[in-house]
Structure formats: C-alpha cells, structure tokens
Design an enzyme around this catalytic site. Structure first.
Site, PDB file in Angstrom:
ATOM      1  N   HIS A 260       0.326  -1.149   0.298  1.00 39.19           N
ATOM      2  CA  HIS A 260       0.012  -0.405   0.025  1.00 39.19           C
ATOM      3  C   HIS A 260       0.509   1.425   0.454  1.00 39.19           C
ATOM      4  O   HIS A 260       2.409   1.248   0.936  1.00 39.19           O
ATOM      5  CB  HIS A 260      -0.980  -0.136   1.185  1.00 39.19           C
ATOM      6  CG  HIS A 260      -2.186   1.282   1.285  1.00 39.19           C
ATOM      7  ND1 HIS A 260      -1.841   2.485   0.920  1.00 39.19           N
ATOM      8  CD2 HIS A 260      -3.539   0.457   1.386  1.00 39.19           C
ATOM      9  CE1 HIS A 260      -3.251   2.980   1.003  1.00 39.19           C
ATOM     10  NE2 HIS A 260      -4.098   1.701   0.940  1.00 39.19           N
ATOM     11  N   ASP A 314      -7.678  -5.453  -0.024  1.00 39.08           N
ATOM     12  CA  ASP A 314      -8.285  -6.362  -1.079  1.00 39.08           C
ATOM     13  C   ASP A 314      -7.734  -7.940  -0.978  1.00 39.08           C
ATOM     14  O   ASP A 314      -8.056  -8.642  -1.961  1.00 39.08           O
ATOM     15  CB  ASP A 314      -7.539  -5.784  -1.783  1.00 39.08           C
ATOM     16  CG  ASP A 314      -7.948  -4.815  -2.784  1.00 39.08           C
ATOM     17  OD1 ASP A 314      -9.801  -4.518  -2.769  1.00 39.08           O
ATOM     18  OD2 ASP A 314      -7.662  -3.978  -2.981  1.00 39.08           O
TER      19      ASP A 314
HETATM   20  N1  ACO Z   1       3.666  -8.451  -4.481  1.00 36.90           N
HETATM   21  C1  ACO Z   1       5.660  -7.941  -4.183  1.00 36.90           C
HETATM   22  N2  ACO Z   1       6.433  -6.835  -4.404  1.00 36.90           N
HETATM   23  C2  ACO Z   1       5.565  -5.686  -4.076  1.00 36.90           C
HETATM   24  C3  ACO Z   1       4.368  -5.282  -3.913  1.00 36.90           C
HETATM   25  C4  ACO Z   1       3.806  -6.871  -3.512  1.00 36.90           C
HETATM   26  N3  ACO Z   1       2.192  -6.179  -3.691  1.00 36.90           N
HETATM   27  N4  ACO Z   1       3.936  -4.056  -3.714  1.00 36.90           N
HETATM   28  C5  ACO Z   1       5.080  -4.010  -3.849  1.00 36.90           C
HETATM   29  N5  ACO Z   1       6.102  -4.291  -4.098  1.00 36.90           N
HETATM   30  C6  ACO Z   1       7.461  -3.986  -3.736  1.00 36.90           C
HETATM   31  C7  ACO Z   1       8.045  -3.365  -5.582  1.00 36.90           C
HETATM   32  O1  ACO Z   1       8.359  -4.102  -6.259  1.00 36.90           O
HETATM   33  C8  ACO Z   1       9.619  -2.816  -5.068  1.00 36.90           C
HETATM   34  O2  ACO Z   1       9.991  -2.763  -4.759  1.00 36.90           O
HETATM   35  P1  ACO Z   1      11.897  -2.338  -4.676  1.00 36.90           P
HETATM   36  O3  ACO Z   1      11.505  -1.318  -4.374  1.00 36.90           O
HETATM   37  O4  ACO Z   1      12.377  -3.582  -4.848  1.00 36.90           O
HETATM   38  O5  ACO Z   1      11.681  -2.595  -6.004  1.00 36.90           O
HETATM   39  C9  ACO Z   1       8.434  -1.984  -3.926  1.00 36.90           C
HETATM   40  O6  ACO Z   1       7.667  -2.733  -3.587  1.00 36.90           O
HETATM   41  C10 ACO Z   1       8.169  -0.435  -3.568  1.00 36.90           C
HETATM   42  O7  ACO Z   1       6.681  -0.585  -4.432  1.00 36.90           O
HETATM   43  P2  ACO Z   1       5.924   0.348  -5.650  1.00 36.90           P
HETATM   44  O8  ACO Z   1       4.655  -0.762  -6.760  1.00 36.90           O
HETATM   45  O9  ACO Z   1       6.337   1.478  -5.690  1.00 36.90           O
HETATM   46  O10 ACO Z   1       4.890   0.730  -4.084  1.00 36.90           O
HETATM   47  P3  ACO Z   1       4.057   1.858  -4.396  1.00 36.90           P
HETATM   48  O11 ACO Z   1       3.677   3.043  -3.426  1.00 36.90           O
HETATM   49  O12 ACO Z   1       3.832   2.215  -5.763  1.00 36.90           O
HETATM   50  O13 ACO Z   1       2.830   0.734  -3.992  1.00 36.90           O
HETATM   51  C11 ACO Z   1       0.967  -0.938  -4.420  1.00 36.90           C
HETATM   52  C12 ACO Z   1       1.503   0.651  -3.422  1.00 36.90           C
HETATM   53  C13 ACO Z   1       0.473  -0.297  -6.278  1.00 36.90           C
HETATM   54  C14 ACO Z   1      -1.158  -0.709  -4.060  1.00 36.90           C
HETATM   55  C15 ACO Z   1       1.840  -1.770  -4.760  1.00 36.90           C
HETATM   56  O14 ACO Z   1       2.169  -2.265  -3.275  1.00 36.90           O
HETATM   57  C16 ACO Z   1       1.492  -2.585  -4.989  1.00 36.90           C
HETATM   58  O15 ACO Z   1       0.961  -3.324  -6.819  1.00 36.90           O
HETATM   59  N6  ACO Z   1       0.236  -3.821  -5.084  1.00 36.90           N
HETATM   60  C17 ACO Z   1      -0.356  -5.308  -5.551  1.00 36.90           C
HETATM   61  C18 ACO Z   1      -1.847  -4.547  -6.057  1.00 36.90           C
HETATM   62  C19 ACO Z   1      -3.019  -4.719  -5.170  1.00 36.90           C
HETATM   63  O16 ACO Z   1      -3.026  -5.417  -3.659  1.00 36.90           O
HETATM   64  N7  ACO Z   1      -3.369  -3.134  -5.308  1.00 36.90           N
HETATM   65  C20 ACO Z   1      -4.610  -3.136  -4.215  1.00 36.90           C
HETATM   66  C21 ACO Z   1      -3.860  -1.472  -2.929  1.00 36.90           C
HETATM   67  S1  ACO Z   1      -5.238  -1.083  -2.124  1.00 36.90           S
HETATM   68  C22 ACO Z   1      -6.545  -0.394  -2.927  1.00 36.90           C
HETATM   69  O17 ACO Z   1      -6.576   0.314  -3.699  1.00 36.90           O
HETATM   70  C23 ACO Z   1      -7.314  -0.267  -2.201  1.00 36.90           C
END
Ligand code: ACO
Length: 377
Positions: A260, A314
C-alpha cells in the site's frame, strides 16, 4: 517556480480534508475521527455513509429520514434496465456500472452543483441506486429478470435479496454490511482523486462518480480483490503456497492484495476482514481459499514485511464474497457501491471551496522543430 516531479504524486497533498485519516505507520483508519473497527462493531453502512457525507453521526430522527430517503430511491428506471440489457453479457460489471451511472445523470440533472438541496438528492440517489444496478446487471447477464428492491429490508439485506431472490442469513447481511463500512472511504486514493478532478470542473455528481468508477476498476486499485481470489484458486492448496510465493519473489512479480502506498504495517481493514472471515466460517464452514491465504501471508511476510509490505484491504475481502456465492468480477462493483459515499463526501467537501485542478508538467520534449512536408519524411 520549478518543482520536483513526484511520480504518482506520492506524498503530495491534493486537498485539505476532514473526512478520513490514515496513520500508515500505526495501521489506523478513522472516518470523521472514529476508528473503522468501532464503526464495524457499532454502526451500519448507511449510518456510516451519513457520517462521511455530513460530518457527524445522525440523531435518531435524522437517521430515520436518511434511511427512508435512501430506501425510497432504490428503484432504477426501466430505461436504465434496458440500457443494461443492451450491453454484452461477457463485459466487465464495472463497465456496466460506469455506463449506468453516467446514464443516471441524464434522468436526474444535477448540473447546478451550487444547489444544496439538489446535491442532497443526488447523494441519496447514488447511494441508493448503485446496489440496484450491480444486482440487476448480475442477473440480466445470466438471463434472469432484475428483482425490485424491497422497502422492508435493510440496505445489505436488500442487496442480497435483489441478487438472489432470497433473504440472506442475518449473519451474512451483518458481515456484508461491515465489509461495506470498511470499503466506504480511504483518504486521497486514485478513484477519489479522479472524482475530485472531474468535480473541480463543476461537473454533475453522476459524472463525478462515473469517473471514480473508471479509476477504481484497475488492478492496482479496487480490481486487486478479483486478482487475489484468482491467485488463491490458482495456488489451490496450502502445500503449494510457499513455492508460489518464492516463484513470485524470484520473478519480481507483485502479489495482489499486498502493499500500500500509505500503510507500512498491516492494513487495519485486512485485520477486521480476517475476523469477519472467521465469524463467517464458524457458521457456514471454512473456505479452502482462507487456509491458502493464511499460508501466503506467512510466506510472503518473510520477504516482504521488512519492506513494509503487508496484506491490504483486497487480500481477505474476496474470500468472504466468494464464500457468499458472489461472482469474482462483482467484487470491484461491491467496492464501488460502498465507496460511493466516500467519493460523494469528498465531492461535497470540495464544492465548498472549489478550485479547478490544473497541475503543471515538466516538459521533456524539443523546441523549434521544423515542419517537414509529408512527401519529404
Ligand atoms: N508484492 C511484491 N512486492 C511488492 C508489492 C507486492 N504486492 N507491492 C510493492 N512491492 C515492492 C515493489 O516491487 C517495490 O520493490 P523494490 O523497491 O525492490 O523495487 C517496492 O515494494 C515498492 O513498490 P511500488 O509499487 O513502487 O510501491 P507503491 O507505493 O507505488 O505501491 C501498490 C502501492 C501499487 C498498491 C503496490 O503495493 C501494488 O501494486 N500492490 C499490488 C496490487 C494491490 O494489491 N492493489 C490494491 C491496493 S489497496 C486499494 O487500492 C484498495
């Protein structure tokens, strides 16, 4: 004045708001200052919607009026049903919902957004009618007639009735109502921001909500709840969870339902949803998906918790909806029919001091390029 570019506007405030607050370090979510856990224990979705929209808990008389208004506006016009009938049944329900909500605005012109009375009735209609549209679409696409709402049933009971033509067990309606409370609002997320950008042009509330529905659909936002259940089904059994997670980590694949932008600990909504899972399974029998989910959470935690990545809202919601027999692609529409109260609360709040959103950009292209005639390129 030059500014730093913040991809995804991460950490950039887009509004001042008193609607909800997230403490991402301590895992706290409050609506108008009240913890969501308390609202789930004490309130109902409809009362929570009032709290979000109007800033305080209603008195008994105010709630009676609000409940009556929403209940009396649940029906949708036959032309909205006709519109749904024209859409391809394989299409995604979020697209059907977005189309129907946009069309609602043609029946109830709400263009004068300075009219407080009109805004109230727009909010009533949108909160009341989204569940009717979701249920109607779910039935129409499999060849069944939509079921008219029943005024003697509460908000969540009535939704089940419109979906299945039977009254849900009281515990199911209760748990579902808590799910709606948990999804009702969440500060400046992508769909709320999208709605506010649209609202800042003084567009009508139906257009605002239709815009938000579009943003909620994507798998990085509300759409993740579908992906979670697809993933858990694909894993299939507890024994396969660890190898699935290791493979995902090796391939740098994101696990849906984890991570998140704001929470760096477990999302408090995921914790409540897990409690709801346990209540539901105690009465209706367990779900193999839940056992797999627990193992995925444990395995993923070993590599992701140190990065501040934990289950989000989720991760466990779909397991509940799946146990209640809802189709996977209805999960995000369920999210929308709850979140509409949060979107509208932000809309009403912004209208008090509206300013058109018009951000800047950092131009990275060229200047003074010659125009080359087409036959010389
Ligand atoms: N699984 C594995 N690794 C993850 C995940 C995940 N679900 N989420 C983030 N990471 C890692 C990334 O790979 C990245 O790693 P790195 O620094 O080694 O490259 C780091 O954590 C940062 O990730 P970002 O995507 O840049 O972080 P951001 O704050 O933009 O992410 C997000 C938020 C988009 C929700 C992300 O966690 C994600 O894509 N999650 C999966 C989709 C999801 O569950 N969405 C629902 C969110 S809640 C809602 O909207 C109601």
């Amino acid at each position: 004045m030059p500014h730093d570019f913040m991809p995804g506007l991460a950490g950039v405030p887009a509004a001042t708001s008193s609607i909800s607050d997230v403490d991402g370090q301590r895992g706290i979510l409050e609506y108008r200052g009240i913890r969501v856990e308390t609202l789930c224990a004490e309130s109902s979705y409809l009362e929570t919607a009032y709290l979000l929209l109007f800033g305080r808990l209603p008195s008994a008389t105010e709630f009676q009026q609000w409940n009556r208004d929403v209940t009396h506006h649940r029906r949708i016009k036959f032309r909205i049903v006709d519109l749904l009938k024209c859409l391809p049944e394989q299409g995604h329900p979020m697209d059907a919902l977005q189309a129907a909500v946009a069309a609602l605005g043609m029946f109830y012109p709400g263009r004068n957004v300075k009219d407080v009375e009109n805004n109230y009735w727009s909010a009533v209609r949108l909160v009341a009618k989204l569940p009717t549209i979701v249920a109607a679409w779910a039935r129409l696409r499999r060849g069944d007639d939509p079921i008219s709402p029943r005024d003697d049933l509460g908000f969540s009971e009535n939704f089940f009735y419109m979906l299945t033509e039977s009254v849900a067990p009281p515990l199911w309606a209760d748990i579902f109502d808590d799910c709606l409370i948990l999804h009702a609002e969440h500060t400046m997320n992508a769909s709320t921001f999208t709605g506010l950008v649209t609202a800042s042009t003084l567009a009508d509330p139906y257009t605002v909500v239709a815009s938000s529905i579009g943003a909620l659909k994507g798998p990085l936002h509300g759409g993740a709840n579908e992906e979670v259940v697809i993933m858990l089904r694909e894993i299939g059994m507890v024994e396969k969870a660890r190898s699935y997670v290791s493979r995902a980590m090796e391939n740098k694949k994101k696990l849906m339902g984890f991570g998140h932008r704001v929470y760096k600990v477990k999302d408090p909504r995921a914790t409540v949803l897990q409690q709801l899972c346990r209540r539901l399974f105690a009465e209706s029998g367990s779900s193999p998906l839940y056992e797999v989910a627990l193992e995925v959470e444990a395995a993923a935690g070993e590599s992701l918790n140190s990065k501040g990545i934990y289950p989000n809202v989720d991760f466990y919601s779909g397991i509940i909806y799946d146990k209640m027999g809802m189709d996977i692609d209805l999960f995000t529409p369920l999210f929308a029919m709850s979140r509409v109260s949060g979107w509208l609360a932000h809309w009403l709040e912004q209208l008090r001091e509206n300013k058109l959103f018009r951000p800047d950009q950092i131009y990275s292209g060229e200047h003074n390029r010659p125009y080359v005639p087409i036959d010389q390129r």
